[in-house]
Design a protein around this motif. Structure first.
Motif, short mmCIF file in Angstrom:
data_model
loop_
_atom_site.label_atom_id
_atom_site.label_comp_id
_atom_site.label_asym_id
_atom_site.label_seq_id
_atom_site.Cartn_x
_atom_site.Cartn_y
_atom_site.Cartn_z
N ALA A 22 33.14 36.94 39.75
CA ALA A 22 32.97 38.10 40.63
C ALA A 22 32.20 39.15 39.87
N ALA B 116 31.16 43.24 40.18
CA ALA B 116 31.46 44.45 40.95
C ALA B 116 30.92 45.68 40.26
N ASP C 147 32.15 34.49 43.88
CA ASP C 147 33.18 34.78 44.87
C ASP C 147 32.97 36.16 45.50
N TYR C 148 32.48 37.10 44.69
CA TYR C 148 32.40 38.49 45.16
C TYR C 148 31.26 39.18 44.42
N ILE D 263 37.40 40.15 48.21
CA ILE D 263 37.85 39.50 46.98
C ILE D 263 38.88 38.47 47.38
N GLY E 173 39.58 35.30 45.49
CA GLY E 173 40.30 34.74 44.35
C GLY E 173 40.82 33.33 44.63
N ILE F 194 39.82 33.90 40.55
CA ILE F 194 38.51 34.07 39.91
C ILE F 194 38.67 33.76 38.43
N ALA G 207 35.83 38.08 36.10
CA ALA G 207 35.31 39.23 36.85
C ALA G 207 34.46 40.06 35.90
N LYS H 241 42.52 44.82 41.88
CA LYS H 241 42.43 43.55 42.61
C LYS H 241 41.71 42.50 41.77
N LEU H 242 40.63 42.91 41.13
CA LEU H 242 39.88 41.96 40.31
C LEU H 242 40.68 41.52 39.09
N SER I 7 43.31 39.10 40.13
CA SER I 7 42.80 37.84 40.68
C SER I 7 42.06 37.00 39.65
N SER I 8 41.83 37.57 38.45
CA SER I 8 40.94 36.93 37.48
C SER I 8 41.65 36.51 36.22
#
Length: 251
Positions: free
Chosen positions: A7, A9, A38-39, A49, A51, A53, A56, A73-74, A77-78
């Motif tokens: 991801a 961002a 993914d993002y 997002i 995930g 992941i 990130a 969130k990242l 999820s990572s």
């Protein structure tokens, strides 16, 4: 081999670090082939997002509740999180005025519309989450970004220089702007990796790559004072990319 899921961002920043990747036009097809993205709001229409992941990669400082929400969130999820660029790693340009009233700064820029803004002093990512790796620079060097992506394919991270810009200046046999021309140059304090690009064309190092390990800040400050630079000018220059120097620090 399983493709790594990544991801990318951007938080409070200029998006220049992400553009460094998009400017790798020759390499982009292979990156798209070897990774599952993914993002990536700057480069993809999908803005969710989902995930999980693998890695990130995050640009920018945290200065709004929305920034913090995305970052959390990242991180959650990572498996790994990479700080991309000086703002993400040190606060950077976004944090230059952190010593001043955030309310006053917002009103100066936005006028009456500032009343509805939810914002706080920009902070680097590590103030909120664990960082697993960093690519410094404003913007980062293309080679370092590509080297990081290549290393991710092998499940690791690369090793970057941990010596000052002065070492690269000497390797290029540049004239020392600090000693020989009495110009303000932050090369002794700043992490190498740019191949001394600015000093090589006669421009003193501005410090965009952040502090080198064990920087002798006190000695640099004393030298600049002896050369006639006022302390407020020294502080202003040094805070441009890294606002938290300890002016008494000695290596």
């Amino acid at each position: 081999m399983k493709k790594p899921i990544i991801a990318i961002a951007g938080l409070t920043a200029c998006s220049g670090c992400q553009l460094t990747l998009l400017n790798c036009e020759e390499e982009l097809p292979e990156i798209a082939q070897r990774f599952i993205i993914d993002y990536f709001p700057l480069g993809l229409t999908e803005r969710l997002i989902t995930g999980p992941i693998d890695v990130a990669i995050v640009e920018g400082a945290v200065s709004t509740p929305s920034d913090l929400e995305i970052l959390m969130k990242l991180r959650n999820s990572s498996h790994s999180l990479v700080a991309l660029g000086t703002c993400a790693l040190w606060g950077g340009i976004a944090a230059m005025k952190n010593q001043e009233s955030r309310k006053d700064l917002a009103e100066t820029v936005y006028g009456s519309a500032a009343d509805g803004l939810k914002t706080f002093n920009p902070q680097p990512l590590h103030r909120f989450v664990k960082i697993d790796f960093a690519i410094t620079g404003c913007p980062p060097e293309t080679g370092e970004l590509l080297a990081t992506l290549a290393a991710l394919l092998r499940g690791t991270f690369p090793v970057f220089p941990h010596y000052p810009v002065c070492s690269e200046c000497r390797s290029r046999e540049n004239l020392c702007l600090l000693i020989e021309r009495n110009e303000m140059c932050l090369g002794p304090l700043i992490q190498a990796g740019c191949n001394a690009r600015c000093p090589a064309v006669g421009i003193g190092c501005e410090g965009c790559r952040g502090p080198v390990t064990e920087a002798n800040v006190a000695a640099e400050t004393e030298l600049l004072l002896k050369k006639g630079f006022p302390m407020d000018e020294i502080v202003s220059r040094m805070q441009r990319f890294y606002p938290e120097w300890d002016y008494e620090q000695r290596s």
